[in-house]
Each structure stands twice: as C-alpha cells, then as structure tokens.
Design a protein around this motif. Structure first.
Motif, mmCIF file in Angstrom:
data_model
loop_
_atom_site.group_PDB
_atom_site.id
_atom_site.type_symbol
_atom_site.label_atom_id
_atom_site.label_comp_id
_atom_site.label_asym_id
_atom_site.label_seq_id
_atom_site.Cartn_x
_atom_site.Cartn_y
_atom_site.Cartn_z
ATOM 1 N N ALA A 162 -48.184 32.326 -19.351
ATOM 2 C CA ALA A 162 -48.068 32.836 -20.720
ATOM 3 C C ALA A 162 -48.055 31.703 -21.734
ATOM 4 O O ALA A 162 -48.504 31.861 -22.860
ATOM 5 C CB ALA A 162 -46.806 33.677 -20.866
ATOM 6 N N SER A 217 -51.454 39.023 -31.076
ATOM 7 C CA SER A 217 -50.453 39.619 -30.195
ATOM 8 C C SER A 217 -50.727 39.228 -28.733
ATOM 9 O O SER A 217 -51.868 39.261 -28.278
ATOM 10 C CB SER A 217 -50.503 41.135 -30.348
ATOM 11 O OG SER A 217 -49.487 41.702 -29.577
ATOM 12 N N GLY A 218 -49.694 38.811 -28.037
ATOM 13 C CA GLY A 218 -49.833 38.472 -26.624
ATOM 14 C C GLY A 218 -50.232 37.042 -26.353
ATOM 15 O O GLY A 218 -50.413 36.662 -25.196
ATOM 16 N N GLY A 260 -48.472 34.414 -26.668
ATOM 17 C CA GLY A 260 -47.396 33.598 -26.105
ATOM 18 C C GLY A 260 -46.401 33.074 -27.126
ATOM 19 O O GLY A 260 -45.615 32.182 -26.818
ATOM 20 N N LYS A 261 -46.398 33.615 -28.325
ATOM 21 C CA LYS A 261 -45.495 33.111 -29.368
ATOM 22 C C LYS A 261 -44.036 33.373 -29.004
ATOM 23 O O LYS A 261 -43.204 32.468 -29.041
ATOM 24 C CB LYS A 261 -45.809 33.789 -30.722
ATOM 25 C CG LYS A 261 -47.266 33.660 -31.153
ATOM 26 C CD LYS A 261 -47.492 34.259 -32.528
ATOM 27 C CE LYS A 261 -47.271 35.761 -32.619
ATOM 28 N NZ LYS A 261 -48.260 36.549 -31.881
ATOM 29 N N THR A 262 -43.740 34.620 -28.642
ATOM 30 C CA THR A 262 -42.353 34.959 -28.314
ATOM 31 C C THR A 262 -41.884 34.192 -27.090
ATOM 32 O O THR A 262 -40.771 33.647 -27.070
ATOM 33 C CB THR A 262 -42.218 36.475 -28.084
ATOM 34 O OG1 THR A 262 -42.537 37.142 -29.305
ATOM 35 C CG2 THR A 262 -40.822 36.855 -27.660
ATOM 36 N N VAL A 263 -42.738 34.115 -26.083
ATOM 37 C CA VAL A 263 -42.357 33.401 -24.864
ATOM 38 C C VAL A 263 -42.064 31.935 -25.185
ATOM 39 O O VAL A 263 -41.086 31.361 -24.693
ATOM 40 C CB VAL A 263 -43.452 33.544 -23.784
ATOM 41 C CG1 VAL A 263 -43.149 32.652 -22.592
ATOM 42 C CG2 VAL A 263 -43.565 34.997 -23.345
ATOM 43 N N GLN A 279 -37.608 39.659 -32.800
ATOM 44 C CA GLN A 279 -38.673 40.459 -33.382
ATOM 45 C C GLN A 279 -38.230 41.908 -33.632
ATOM 46 O O GLN A 279 -38.727 42.564 -34.518
ATOM 47 C CB GLN A 279 -39.828 40.452 -32.366
ATOM 48 C CG GLN A 279 -41.186 40.704 -32.912
ATOM 49 C CD GLN A 279 -42.271 40.351 -31.872
ATOM 50 O OE1 GLN A 279 -41.982 39.757 -30.843
ATOM 51 N NE2 GLN A 279 -43.497 40.705 -32.160
ATOM 52 N N LEU A 325 -55.135 37.258 -19.086
ATOM 53 C CA LEU A 325 -54.441 36.043 -18.632
ATOM 54 C C LEU A 325 -54.556 35.840 -17.121
ATOM 55 O O LEU A 325 -54.348 34.748 -16.608
ATOM 56 C CB LEU A 325 -52.968 36.092 -19.032
ATOM 57 C CG LEU A 325 -52.631 35.829 -20.506
ATOM 58 C CD1 LEU A 325 -51.140 35.933 -20.742
ATOM 59 C CD2 LEU A 325 -53.139 34.467 -20.952
HETATM 60 N N1 LIG Z 1 -41.132 39.657 -18.825
HETATM 61 C C1 LIG Z 1 -42.452 39.444 -18.712
HETATM 62 N N2 LIG Z 1 -43.086 39.710 -17.548
HETATM 63 C C2 LIG Z 1 -44.407 39.508 -17.413
HETATM 64 N N3 LIG Z 1 -45.200 39.070 -18.402
HETATM 65 C C3 LIG Z 1 -44.648 38.787 -19.591
HETATM 66 C C4 LIG Z 1 -43.246 38.964 -19.808
HETATM 67 N N4 LIG Z 1 -42.971 38.625 -21.088
HETATM 68 C C5 LIG Z 1 -44.152 38.243 -21.636
HETATM 69 N N5 LIG Z 1 -45.161 38.349 -20.750
HETATM 70 C C6 LIG Z 1 -46.564 38.014 -20.976
HETATM 71 O O1 LIG Z 1 -46.662 36.830 -21.709
HETATM 72 C C7 LIG Z 1 -47.702 36.908 -22.651
HETATM 73 C C8 LIG Z 1 -47.236 36.438 -23.994
HETATM 74 O O2 LIG Z 1 -46.315 37.379 -24.519
HETATM 75 P P1 LIG Z 1 -45.545 37.134 -25.900
HETATM 76 O O3 LIG Z 1 -44.504 38.188 -25.973
HETATM 77 O O4 LIG Z 1 -45.113 35.747 -25.996
HETATM 78 O O5 LIG Z 1 -46.656 37.422 -26.975
HETATM 79 P P2 LIG Z 1 -46.538 37.310 -28.555
HETATM 80 O O6 LIG Z 1 -47.455 36.250 -28.962
HETATM 81 O O7 LIG Z 1 -45.111 37.168 -28.947
HETATM 82 O O8 LIG Z 1 -47.119 38.694 -29.017
HETATM 83 P P3 LIG Z 1 -46.618 39.676 -30.172
HETATM 84 O O9 LIG Z 1 -47.300 39.231 -31.417
HETATM 85 O O10 LIG Z 1 -47.112 41.004 -29.728
HETATM 86 O O11 LIG Z 1 -45.155 39.580 -30.244
HETATM 87 C C9 LIG Z 1 -48.199 38.338 -22.670
HETATM 88 O O12 LIG Z 1 -49.442 38.393 -22.050
HETATM 89 C C10 LIG Z 1 -47.186 39.091 -21.844
HETATM 90 O O13 LIG Z 1 -47.834 40.051 -21.063
#
Ligand SMILES: Nc1ncnc2c1ncn2[C@@H]1O[C@H](COP(=O)(O)OP(=O)(O)OP(=O)(O)O)[C@@H](O)[C@H]1O
Ligand code: SF4
Ligand SMILES: [Mg+2]
Lengths: 316, 325
Positions: free
Chosen positions: B28, B48-49, B51-54, B103, B285
């Motif tokens: 991620a 979205s998705g 990897g910002k939150t991660v 969020q 991914l």
């Molecule tokens: N607990 C988890 N188990 C498996 N995959 C995860 C988990 N958490 C996040 N991911 C994967 O990590 C990737 C990044 O997710 P993330 O939440 O960081 O996206 P984001 O950039 O914050 O999106 P958004 O704008 O929707 O918040 C995604 O593809 C998601 O499927």
C-alpha cells in the motif's frame, strides 16, 4: 427518575406480550396437552360420567372462557391443586428456591469465567494463550451435557474417583451441606456453558477492537489494557446483556429440568418433569404461565438495561 | 528539550507498508521518503486508495497488524526512529508528540463516553493533571476550536454533536498536548461545504498558534494551494512528485500532477467533492505493471515507460517520470 418512568412504561408495554405468550401456550396446552378425563374415570365409563368429569374440569366451556379463567388463575397466583393433593402454589414456593440456589452459582460463574477467558484470549489474540483457550472451548462445546455430568460424578463423587461429594440428592440445611451438594451440578453447568460463552464473548470483543474509536484511543497513547477493559468493554455491554438475559429462560427451563432430574434434586425442574410424565395439568399450567411471564420480564429488563449502558438509546 | 529549527521534525526513509490479503500481499505504501520541517504544512494528495491514510497511520505505527506491517524503512521523529521503538515508548509519544485527526469524524470518537471523559483521558495520560484539573483545560480547548458553550458540551455524548462539531472535538483532542507533528487525514472531507471552510479556517489559525508541523492529507488541491507550503503527490503507493506548492501548481512536471491541476475548476471557491477525474483506471495493487504505474493513463507514455520504473529525482523537490513536462 427518567429511567424509572421508562422502566414503568416498558413494563406496561410488556403486558400485551404476556397476554400473547400466555394465549399461545394455553392454546397449545388445550389442543396438544394431555386430556385428564380418562385418568380420573374408572374403566368403561358411561357417557354421563364422562360428561360430568369434563364439566368438573371445565372442558365443556368455550375456549375464550377457559382462557379467561386461566388468566384469573395467573393474576391470583392460584393454580388449583396438583394431582398429589398439594396446592400448586405451595409446590412452587417449595421448589423454586431450591432451583434458584442450585442454578445461580453455575450461571454466574459460567458467565464471569467465560468473560475473563474471553478477555485473556482477545488481549493475546492470535498468539498461544488465545489458541489454547479457544481449543479448550471447542472441546468443551463438543462434549454432551450428560457425559459431562457423568464424568464429573465419576471423578469427584464416586469411590473410584476422589469421592469428595455426594453422587445425588440435595440437602441445603447448612452451608457445608449446601456446598457439598451444589458443587458437582455447578461444575457441570459451568463446563457446558463455558465453551459457548467464551467464544461468544471473545467474538464480540474482537469485533469491537476493529472499531475506529479504538484506533483513536490508541492514537492518543492510551494503554492497551485500559482500552480493552474500559473503552472496548463498555461498548460490548449491549450484546453481553442480551446474551445473559436471554440465557435465563433457557437455563431456568432446560438446565434445571435436566440437572434436577439427573441429580434427584427437588426443584421446579424436577417437579415439571414429573408433571409432564403424569400429565399433571395444574402444575404444567403454572409452569408454562410463569415461564411466559419470566420471558416477558427478561425482555423488558433487557430494554431497561440497554438504556442504562448506552446513551444512544433514547427514553422514548 | 529545545528543538533545532534547522533539522526536520520528521524524516521518513524508504517506508514500505504491506498488507497480507487473501489474494496476496499488497504494497500500500512503496518506498516513500520525505521530510517535514518545523512549523511547515506538508500536503499529501492523491486519488482514493493511493495510500495516503496508510502513510499517515504508519507515522504512529497504527497500521492494523495483522494483516498489515511496516515491511521496511525508518520514521525518525526528532532524530529517533519510531519503527523499532518498544510499544511502551511509542504509547508515550502518541497523542503527545505525534497526533492524528481521522478521516471519519462520525465514528472516531467512542460512542458510550462523554466528550469530556474522552478529552480528560488524553489530558491525564500525557499531562500532569488530575481529572478535576483537566476538565477546565478541556473546556478551554473546545473554546479554541470554536465550539460554543464548551463547558456544557463536555457532558455531551458524540451522537449529540454534528459531524463538524465532532471533528472540532477531535482537533481539540489532537492539540491538547501541544504536539510536534499533527497528521490531519482529510479533516474536512466528511463535512458539508460551509462547515469545511470554517473548520479549515480554524485549523490554520490554530496551527499558527500552536506552531507545529502538519501533514495535511487531502484530495482537494484548493486546500493544498491555500494551506500547504509544500506538497507530495502520491500515486499507487509511491510519491510521483514533490515540491513547493507554488512551484508544483504553476509548473507541474509529472503528467499525473498536470492532469489533476488541469481538471480543477477555475473558480477557487468551488470545492471539489472528489478529486478531479483523469481518464483511465488506477491499476490493481495486486497486479502492478513493471514500468511506470501511470503508463496506462499517461498522454506522454513511451516504450521506456512500460519497461523501466521511473524513480523520484529528489526528495524535497523531484519527479518520478522519464519524460517530465
Ligand atoms: N486493513 C487493510 N487491509 C488490507 N488492505 C488495506 C487495509 N487498509 C488499507 N488497505 C489498502 O491500502 C491501500 C491504500 O489505502 P488508503 O486507505 O491509504 O487510501 P487513501 O489514499 O487514504 O484513500 P482515500 O482517499 O479513499 O482515503 C488501498 O488499496 C487499501 O485497499
Ligand atoms: S514515466 Fe512515462 S508513463 Fe510514467 S508518467 Fe512519465 S511519461 Fe507518463
Ligand atoms: Mg484515506
């Protein structure tokens, strides 16, 4: 005070439910229960004799009328006389306390120990204490009640085993006697419920652990143990309360019936069992209606407790 | 401890976060490196998705484990690497030196405890206060984030407050121990437009007052332009472009950044509900292409792009593209 009003309102709302439940159980008794007519008559009764007995029993009355009489009996707590000649009310007053002190320790301990094991399993989830606890729980769940009882009897009560407790019977004349007679039944009930309860509690706790608010608590540095024992546990109370409350009728009926008849303990369960075997209608009617009322009380109490533990449940 | 203003607050190097899913391991966050300077607001943008939150969660080691794990890399806060830190030491930093706003304001607070209770928990955890002493401090913090009648709100449960109010409570909690670094994960996305503007305004004022570094995760380029000195653009778990916001907005170099900017409406006041749409789909991914991950959607794609993955040319200002604009 708000909460008292709420409780009162809930109780009133429970009345129609009591009516419904008693109506259904009464209908079942009338249409599927034993017909007492021929038990009371000698061989080859005349049609006149049959008619007379049916009149005495009230069988000739219309259904609704009989139901109203039944309701009257519930309200006045006067269920007539059992086939032994003893008033049903006396029988109940004698047997219900026995069942209560017999069942209660196992019931409470089962839930408390189940919750403690579940907390330990959830805290160490995925590692060996969790796996060990869950494996034992599965084993506990797969053994039948009767085998558990016999097993405990052999190990704890027989002369081949430890010979610590009486095999059967009941004596609650002193605390010492009570403890010696209540231990084996308590262990047996606990053992049987423990596997199910532990698994249930663990699954609720682990589910709650994935919630956003738990992540928030972690993000603010709260220690894991405090998060589990306070923040998570309080959120689990609603499913927990539901579980405990709704296992009450089941334990009161099923558990008491089996344990008492197996151990020869003179509680309400054994009395019910005997009433079923002999078709003792006044006793059965009393047990059925009390069970119905117990069930409704459980539902109402459950609602009230919800309100106490969860601020989101409104008072309306 | 006096903090050196010339040193970055946070130094992230080659951070990789993986999740074990049923279909295989997904990466991620893939070898992400960046610095956050004292008092700076760093924007983190992307679809979205991506990897910002991660990435944000990894800063506090809040990735759910399992299925996730920090596979490699280091996260240095004031020179101390958080990745190998014992849990106990990390707990000490969480909410004190490092704070995060989430969020989802609707679910981030515990529903069965009052606002005051939850704020006092944090205050007592990190500051030398009794619960009785913490209460007026909590009320003061609520007043700071613009909550009317703060003393009364302390006895409210989260469900009695609107989303905007809940997010303000989260902000107040996050600021309650004067953090060095605040990670704000789309703090306004879940709110309606008017509330968004108010909360952001408040947020900027507070940042000036508390003098902390901020990583602002957002998909709203308008917010980045108004709030952030620098920004990172993320795509599929990697940083594809980084630089000073003014630079990035006036002269984007990565075709992805250019695409994002091109689709911004001209009216500045018009906030976007979603990131502007660039034609094509984000690759899965689990099945990432060997070369540039943007290749399928890129107007400038060439043969080399599909064969060879471009690397980011510089940490503070750089682009990961073979044929930048
Ligand atoms: N607990 C988890 N188990 C498996 N995959 C995860 C988990 N958490 C996040 N991911 C994967 O990590 C990737 C990044 O997710 P993330 O939440 O960081 O996206 P984001 O950039 O914050 O999106 P958004 O704008 O929707 O918040 C995604 O593809 C998601 O499927
Ligand atoms: S490397 Fe090639 S495909 Fe990737 S963004 Fe640059 S030009 Fe487009
Ligand atoms: Mg996100």
């Amino acid at each position: 005070m708000e909460i008292l009003q709420y409780a009162l309102r809930k109780l009133l709302a429970g009345l129609p439910l009591i009516l419904g439940v008693t109506l259904v159980s009464f209908a079942l008794m009338v249409y599927f229960g034993p017909d007492m007519t021929y038990q009371l008559l000698g061989k080859n009764p005349t049609p006149e004799q049959i008619l007379e007995v049916r009149q005495q029993l009230g069988y000739d009355q219309p259904f609704l009328q009989r139901y109203l009489v039944f309701l009257g009996e519930i309200v006045t707590f006067d269920f007539g006389v059992a086939s032994t000649g003893e008033p049903v009310a006396t029988l109940l007053a004698k047997t219900i306390p026995v069942s209560l002190i017999l069942i209660l320790p196992g019931f409470i301990l089962g839930h408390v120990v189940g919750l403690l094991l579940a907390l330990a399993a959830a805290y160490w989830r995925g590692s060996w204490p969790d796996k060990l606890i869950m494996a034992v729980a599965v084993i506990g769940m797969s053994v039948s009640f009767l085998i558990v009882i016999i097993g405990f009897q052999i190990v704890l009560s027989s002369s081949d085993g430890l010979d610590l407790f009486p095999v059967r019977g009941w004596n609650a004349s002193s605390l010492g006697n009570y403890l010696s007679y209540v231990t084996v039944p308590t262990l047996a009930t606990m053992f049987v419920a423990l596997g199910y309860d532990t698994r249930f509690y663990r699954s609720v706790i682990v589910e709650e652990m994935t919630r956003d608010h738990v992540r928030t608590s972690r993000a603010f540095g709260l220690p894991e143990s405090r998060i589990l024992l306070r923040n998570i546990l309080k959120n689990c109370l609603i499913p927990f309360i539901t579980r405990v409350m709704f296992s009450i009728p089941q334990v009161a009926i099923g558990g008491a019936l089996l344990i008492e008849s197996y151990f020869g303990i003179p509680g309400i369960g054994k009395a019910t069992y005997e009433a079923i075997v002999t078709g003792d209608q006044p006793v059965l009617k009393a047990v059925v209606s009390l069970t119905a009322i117990l069930f409704v009380l459980v539902v109402v109490l459950n609602d009230i407790l919800y309100r106490v533990v969860d601020p989101r449940v409104t008072l309306k | 401890m006096t903090k050196d203003l010339s040193q970055p607050v946070l130094k992230v190097r080659d951070l990789t976060v993986e999740f074990a899913t049923e279909d295989g391991v997904i990466r991620a966050v893939d070898s992400v490196s960046f610095d956050v300077q004292p008092n700076e607001t760093l924007g983190l943008v992307g679809e979205s998705g991506c990897g910002k939150t991660v990435t944000g969660l990894a800063m506090l080691r809040l990735i759910p484990m399992p299925p996730g794990r920090i596979a490699s890399g280091s996260i240095e806060l004031d020179g101390r690497d958080l990745v190998p830190l014992p849990d106990r030491d990390l707990e000490d930093l969480r909410g004190r030196a490092l704070s995060m706003i989430f969020q989802e304001p609707m679910t981030a607070l515990n529903p069965v405890f009052t606002i005051g209770n939850q704020m006092t928990d944090v205050l007592c955890r990190h500051r030398d206060l009794t619960r009785r002493q913490a209460r007026p401090v909590a009320a003061e913090l609520l007043a700071k984030v613009g909550i009317p009648e703060p003393a009364n709100r302390l006895d409210d449960y989260p469900h009695q407050l609107s989303g905007g109010m809940r997010q303000r409570v989260m902000i107040a909690m996050a600021l309650s121990c004067n953090p060095r670094l605040l990670i704000a994960d789309e703090p306004t996305t879940a709110l309606d437009v008017t509330t968004q503007a108010q909360v952001l305004e408040q947020f900027r004022a507070l940042q000036a007052e508390f003098r902390m570094a901020v990583i602002l995760v957002t998909h709203d380029l308008g917010v980045v332009a108004e709030t952030c000195q620098r920004a990172l653009v993320m795509y599929c778990g990697s940083i594809v472009e980084s630089g000073a916001t003014a630079e990035l907005f006036s002269r984007p170099r990565h075709p992805y950044t250019a695409g994002l900017l091109a689709s911004i409406p001209r009216l500045r006041s018009e906030r976007l509900p979603e990131l502007p749409v660039i034609p094509g789909r984000v690759p899965d991914l689990l099945n990432l292409p060997a070369g540039c991950r943007f290749a399928d959607r890129c107007p400038r794609v060439q043969e080399r792009c599909r064969a060879e993955r471009p690397v980011l040319t510089g940490r503070d200002s750089g682009v990961a593209c073979h044929y930048p604009l």
